[in-house]
Design a protein around this motif. Structure first.
Motif, short mmCIF file in Angstrom:
data_model
loop_
_atom_site.label_atom_id
_atom_site.label_comp_id
_atom_site.label_asym_id
_atom_site.label_seq_id
_atom_site.Cartn_x
_atom_site.Cartn_y
_atom_site.Cartn_z
N HIS A 36 63.37 46.94 70.72
CA HIS A 36 64.56 47.75 71.03
C HIS A 36 64.74 47.92 72.54
CE1 HIS A 36 64.64 48.70 66.76
NE2 HIS A 36 65.84 49.22 66.94
N THR A 85 68.85 50.77 60.02
CA THR A 85 69.93 49.96 60.61
C THR A 85 70.24 50.53 61.98
OG1 THR A 85 71.85 51.30 59.97
CG2 THR A 85 70.92 49.83 58.27
N SER A 94 58.63 47.00 66.67
CA SER A 94 59.89 47.75 66.62
C SER A 94 60.29 48.34 67.97
CB SER A 94 59.76 48.90 65.60
OG SER A 94 60.88 49.75 65.64
N SER A 150 59.46 57.46 63.47
CA SER A 150 59.05 56.11 63.90
C SER A 150 57.78 56.12 64.74
CB SER A 150 60.18 55.47 64.70
OG SER A 150 61.38 55.47 63.96
N ARG A 157 71.72 43.29 68.22
CA ARG A 157 72.28 44.21 67.22
C ARG A 157 71.65 45.59 67.37
NH1 ARG A 157 70.21 46.23 62.66
NH2 ARG A 157 68.44 44.79 62.59
N HIS A 203 56.37 56.85 57.28
CA HIS A 203 57.34 56.12 58.10
C HIS A 203 57.91 54.97 57.28
CE1 HIS A 203 58.27 53.25 61.67
NE2 HIS A 203 59.37 53.72 61.10
O1 PRE Z 1 66.94 47.23 61.45
C1 PRE Z 1 67.16 48.03 62.33
O2 PRE Z 1 68.28 48.20 62.87
C2 PRE Z 1 66.03 48.85 62.83
O3 PRE Z 1 65.97 49.06 64.00
C3 PRE Z 1 65.07 49.40 61.87
C4 PRE Z 1 63.74 49.77 62.50
C5 PRE Z 1 63.12 48.53 63.11
O4 PRE Z 1 62.97 47.55 62.39
O5 PRE Z 1 62.78 48.52 64.32
C6 PRE Z 1 63.93 50.80 63.52
C7 PRE Z 1 63.17 51.90 63.62
C8 PRE Z 1 62.25 52.23 62.60
O6 PRE Z 1 61.34 53.21 62.78
C9 PRE Z 1 62.06 51.29 61.54
C10 PRE Z 1 62.86 50.22 61.44
#
Ligand code: PRE
Ligand code: NAD
Length: 315
Positions: A202, A137, A198, A109, A236, A132
């Motif tokens: 998070h 999920t 992304s 990532s 989520r 990448h």
């Molecule tokens: O859909 C999710 O749960 C994700 O976190 C996928 C997700 C993102 O969309 O941030 C997370 C990390 C990645 O490198 C690419 C995609």
């Protein structure tokens, strides 16, 4: 949109493919590679005996081992599917076993750090093509993967300057065959874009769950109890793997801190608008950003199922 992968290939794209790390991403690649017959031989490598045993039980690879040096021997393509902080150690362990002409890729990532970790350990004649898949999920491990994870999702390639064009083209073809749309950009630009799309989301999700949980002690357990669709949708991704996200933030520090700084400036303006009752400013912002979010959905960047954490039939 039906998420159907194409028909199996008559001839594999690569003779021997080695995947290092058979979690959500690695096991999804394994399932798709098997279904599409992209590899003559598919080797699964993981430092967890339990994962190797599970891969064998699932039958998602032709060979499975914890020995990375043996596993990558004679491989035509190696894909690192481990936490970004582990890529350097894996590259160091496998480097001496890589044959000339082998392509090494990854799914990390974060890109700049992976390149800096891996490149020094690759012998002459071995090509690095970082990738990448922007798909995933909140789940982890070999049982979480599914073959259609990458369908209609972007996969970003960040080949270092001077990368072998034929190797880049082959990795591009690999991901397009998995159903992805492929974009090429610099690693630095990738890290900045993913920091806001992304990484920071998070961080906020993890943080707000902590704030809510701490508040529970104040409100006798009512905050999480009464959390409805909005809180659950928004958080989520806070169920994601701590090792993966620890590494992402530590290995994309500058871009994440830059984006956090911009976000804090914008939130400060929002707080001022609330304090001073500037309803028009709030309304205008919400109208503009709702249109942007609705645009993302209309471009088909949302899967048909908002919760694609569920496994699909026929993976
Ligand atoms: O859909 C999710 O749960 C994700 O976190 C996928 C997700 C993102 O969309 O941030 C997370 C990390 C990645 O490198 C690419 C995609
Ligand atoms: N989860 C996502 O949504 C997502 C999306 C795109 C990219 N990625 C990236 O993909 C990579 C893997 O993520 P994941 O979600 O599949 O994680 P995961 O936790 O599901 O799987 C990681 C696997 O790697 C193995 N592993 C860890 N260190 C190892 C080592 N040193 N040697 C061999 N095996 C090792 C673990 O045992 C585990 O099986 C990460 O770099 C992540 O940034 C994740």
């Amino acid at each position: 949109m039906p998420e159907r992968l194409g028909p199996p290939r008559d001839t594999p794209l690569f003779g021997r493919v080695a995947l290092v790390g058979l979690g959500l991403i690695g096991s999804s690649i394994a399932r798709a590679t098997q279904r599409l017959k992209l590899a003559g031989t598919l080797v699964a490598i993981d430092n967890s005996e339990a994962v190797v045993a599970r891969v064998r039980d699932l039958g998602i690879a032709d060979e499975a081992t914890t020995d990375v040096a043996a596993g990558v021997k004679d491989a035509d393509l190696v894909i690192l599917c481990v936490p970004v902080g582990a890529c350097g150690a894996v590259a160091e362990a496998m480097g001496p076993s890589l044959k000339p002409g082998c392509i090494v890729s990854d799914v990390g990532s974060v890109k700049t750090s992976v390149i800096n970790q891996v490149q020094p350990h690759l012998p002459a004649g071995v090509h690095l093509v970082p990738a990448h898949p922007v798909a995933g999920t909140e789940h982890s491990g070999p049982d979480a993967g599914f073959a259609t994870l990458f369908f209609n999702r972007w996969c970003i390639l960040t080949p270092p300057e001077g990368a072998d064009e034929a190797a880049v083209a082959r990795v591009n073809a690999f991901w397009q065959t998995l159903g992805s749309k492929v974009e090429v950009m610099t690693a630095q630009h990738h890290d900045l874009v993913l920091a806001i799309t992304s990484h920071v989301p998070h961080l906020i999700a993890y943080n707000i769950v902590g704030t809510a949980a701490d508040l529970e002690t104040v409100t006798q357990g009512e905050v999480i109890k009464f959390s409805a669709g909005g809180f659950r949708d928004f958080t989520r991704i806070a169920a994601s793997d701590p090792t993966m996200w620890r590494d992402i933030f530590l290995h994309n520090k500058e871009a994440v801190l830059e984006m956090l700084g911009r976000l804090n400036e914008d939130i400060a303006l929002l707080a001022r608008a609330i304090r001073w009752g500037e309803g028009d400013k709030l309304f205008d912002l919400f109208t503009r950003t709702r249109a942007i979010r609705r645009g993302i959905i209309s471009e088909g960047q949302e899967t048909a199922e908002p919760d694609f954490g569920r496994r699909r039939e026929g993976q």
